[in-house]
Design a protein around this motif. Structure first.
Motif, short mmCIF file in Angstrom:
data_model
loop_
_atom_site.label_atom_id
_atom_site.label_comp_id
_atom_site.label_asym_id
_atom_site.label_seq_id
_atom_site.Cartn_x
_atom_site.Cartn_y
_atom_site.Cartn_z
N LYS A 82 0.83 -1.20 0.00
CA LYS A 82 0.00 0.00 0.00
C LYS A 82 0.86 1.25 0.00
CE LYS A 82 -3.21 2.60 2.95
NZ LYS A 82 -3.99 2.61 4.20
N ILE A 83 1.84 1.31 0.90
CA ILE A 83 2.69 2.49 1.02
C ILE A 83 3.54 2.67 -0.24
CG2 ILE A 83 4.60 3.52 2.32
CD1 ILE A 83 3.48 2.11 4.82
N LEU A 91 9.83 4.89 6.14
CA LEU A 91 8.68 4.25 6.79
C LEU A 91 8.59 2.77 6.42
CD1 LEU A 91 6.09 7.12 6.24
CD2 LEU A 91 7.19 6.48 8.40
N ILE A 92 8.83 2.45 5.14
CA ILE A 92 8.79 1.06 4.69
C ILE A 92 9.87 0.24 5.39
CG2 ILE A 92 9.22 -0.47 2.72
CD1 ILE A 92 7.83 1.66 0.95
N GLU A 93 11.06 0.79 5.48
CA GLU A 93 12.17 0.08 6.11
C GLU A 93 11.89 -0.18 7.58
OE1 GLU A 93 15.38 -2.16 6.19
OE2 GLU A 93 14.56 -1.22 4.38
N ASN A 94 11.29 0.78 8.26
CA ASN A 94 10.94 0.60 9.67
C ASN A 94 9.89 -0.49 9.86
OD1 ASN A 94 12.03 2.66 11.90
ND2 ASN A 94 12.06 3.66 9.91
N ILE A 95 8.95 -0.57 8.94
CA ILE A 95 7.94 -1.63 9.02
C ILE A 95 8.59 -2.99 8.82
CG2 ILE A 95 5.89 -2.60 7.89
CD1 ILE A 95 4.98 0.26 7.33
N LEU A 140 10.55 15.92 -11.13
CA LEU A 140 10.96 14.72 -10.41
C LEU A 140 12.00 15.02 -9.34
CD1 LEU A 140 10.15 11.77 -10.45
CD2 LEU A 140 11.98 11.32 -12.08
N ASN A 141 12.79 16.07 -9.53
CA ASN A 141 13.81 16.43 -8.53
C ASN A 141 13.19 16.76 -7.18
OD1 ASN A 141 15.89 16.06 -10.33
ND2 ASN A 141 16.07 18.23 -10.90
N SER A 142 11.99 17.33 -7.20
CA SER A 142 11.33 17.71 -5.95
C SER A 142 10.73 16.52 -5.21
CB SER A 142 10.24 18.75 -6.21
OG SER A 142 9.21 18.20 -7.01
N PHE A 143 10.81 15.36 -5.86
CA PHE A 143 10.26 14.15 -5.23
C PHE A 143 11.30 13.41 -4.39
CE2 PHE A 143 9.15 9.54 -5.48
CZ PHE A 143 7.95 9.60 -4.77
N VAL A 144 12.55 13.76 -4.52
CA VAL A 144 13.64 13.03 -3.87
C VAL A 144 13.44 12.91 -2.36
CG1 VAL A 144 16.11 12.99 -3.37
CG2 VAL A 144 15.31 13.63 -5.66
N GLU A 145 13.15 14.01 -1.69
CA GLU A 145 12.99 13.99 -0.24
C GLU A 145 11.72 13.24 0.17
OE1 GLU A 145 15.24 14.90 1.99
OE2 GLU A 145 16.52 15.29 0.25
N ILE A 146 10.68 13.36 -0.63
CA ILE A 146 9.43 12.63 -0.35
C ILE A 146 9.67 11.13 -0.44
CG2 ILE A 146 7.05 12.25 -1.11
CD1 ILE A 146 7.13 15.11 -2.27
N GLU A 147 10.41 10.73 -1.46
CA GLU A 147 10.73 9.31 -1.65
C GLU A 147 11.52 8.77 -0.45
OE1 GLU A 147 12.39 6.43 -5.19
OE2 GLU A 147 13.23 8.45 -5.01
N MET A 182 0.50 0.07 12.06
CA MET A 182 -0.50 1.05 11.66
C MET A 182 -0.05 2.47 11.98
SD MET A 182 -2.60 -0.74 10.08
CE MET A 182 -3.89 0.47 9.75
N GLY A 183 0.84 2.62 12.94
CA GLY A 183 1.40 3.94 13.22
C GLY A 183 2.22 4.44 12.05
N TYR A 184 3.07 3.57 11.52
CA TYR A 184 3.86 3.93 10.34
C TYR A 184 2.96 4.11 9.11
CZ TYR A 184 8.23 2.91 12.81
OH TYR A 184 9.28 2.93 13.68
N GLU A 185 1.96 3.26 8.99
CA GLU A 185 1.02 3.37 7.87
C GLU A 185 0.30 4.71 7.91
OE1 GLU A 185 -2.95 3.35 6.12
OE2 GLU A 185 -2.50 3.33 8.27
#
Length: 325
Positions: free
Chosen positions: A110-111, A141-145, A128-135, A160-163
């Protein structure tokens, strides 16, 4: 094919292989049973028992929806997969780290879908350059899950907290790309008052019915979930299983507003509802996507069929792990 009956005051009966739809404001309609899989009925309609009987005999599901698209009841045939071993395996495996990992993967997918959707929009806008920090935030968050110990007691709350953080990140960014009249303050589910949220909730309501039927047909118990909390009459597995498919709702809602397919006249904001005209636009776009042919495991099939196939794959995975345990 799904049949929507949304006109208040409509009487639905059965006659010689046809649905008969009668409403004082419209001409009487005769609709063949052929190729009808589900019927979604709005509030304020009347059904005859003969109609209900024939729908059940033809293995067609009826879903009752409110004005916001939420399913509040349904009628299904009893000739589904009723193998008790599937439900036993589901109950046992979902209580183990093996089962919990299945749920974790749904949340990660989902994430990742949220990330890819935003990435695609940034790419199309040439920023696309402005997406770097968002990515980086999504990846964090994915790595923490992935690192969560599934044997700890509060594992689902942590996931669910990370989600939740990922969803905030997604909606805070997606709204920036909507035309100004359609931008929203925050994501709302129950009692949503802004058009974006109203439409997204309506689409999810329809998707819930499709997820539920696929799970039931596969022989699963929709009240036995793995991530979302269990409770009386709570369809926990539906809320779990829909997670990787929510991307369909996000993409369709974004297209409807960004391409100006909906107008202000399609909403009754005082009542926080979509007008019948607006619903037709939404449903047409939704079913266009559900019927879209895509490649899945080397085969070309409709998107909607993937939902059913993944429900069947879940059963196979549960039964395989049950045997090994």
């Amino acid at each position: 094919m799904d049949l929507f009956i949304e006109k208040t005051g409509t009487k639905v009966s059965y006659e010689k292989g046809y649905f008969i739809l009668e409403n004082k404001d419209e001409k009487t309609k005769k609709i063949s049973f052929d190729n009808i899989n589900n019927i979604l009925i709005n509030q304020g309609c009347t059904l005859t028992t003969n109609f209900i009987k024939n729908v059940i005999l033809k293995d067609i599901s009826i879903y009752f929806i409110d004005e916001y698209g939420n399913v509040y009841g349904n009628i299904n045939s009893i000739i589904y997969n009723t193998n008790p071993e599937i439900k036993i395996a589901q109950l046992k495996i979902f209580a183990t780290s093996l089962g919990r990992d299945i749920g974790r993967k749904w949340i990660i997918e989902k994430i990742n879908n949220q990330k890819l959707h935003l990435q695609k929009i940034h790419s199309r806008r040439g920023i696309l350059n402005s997406f770097v920090e968002i990515e980086k935030e999504f990846d964090f968050l994915i790595e923490n899950i992935k690192q969560i110990d599934l044997n700890q007691e509060q594992y689902s709350n942590i996931i669910m907290g990370y989600e939740g953080r990922a969803s905030v990140l997604y909606f805070e960014n997606i709204k920036k790309f909507l035309p100004k009249p359609w931008q929203f303050e925050k994501r709302e589910t129950q009692g949503a008052s802004e058009p974006y949220n109203i439409v997204l909730n309506y689409i999810f309501g329809v998707l819930y019915s499709k997820i539920e039927k696929s799970l039931i047909l596969a022989g699963l118990d929709i009240q036995i979930g793995v991530i979302h909390s269990l409770g009386k009459n709570r369809k926990s597995l539906v809320y779990d299983f829909i997670e990787p498919f929510r991307i369909l709702g996000w993409e369709i809602t974004f297209v409807l507003f960004s391409k100006k397919m909906l107008n202000k006249s399609d909403f009754d904001l005082k009542e926080k509802k979509i007008t019948p005209t607006g619903k037709r636009v939404i449903i047409q776009e939704l079913y266009s996507r559900l019927n879209n042919i895509i490649e899945y495991n080397g085969k070309k099939i409709k998107y909607e069929e993937i939902i059913r196939k993944k429900a069947d794959l879940l059963v196979k995975e549960l039964m395989k792990n049950e045997i090994h345990n």
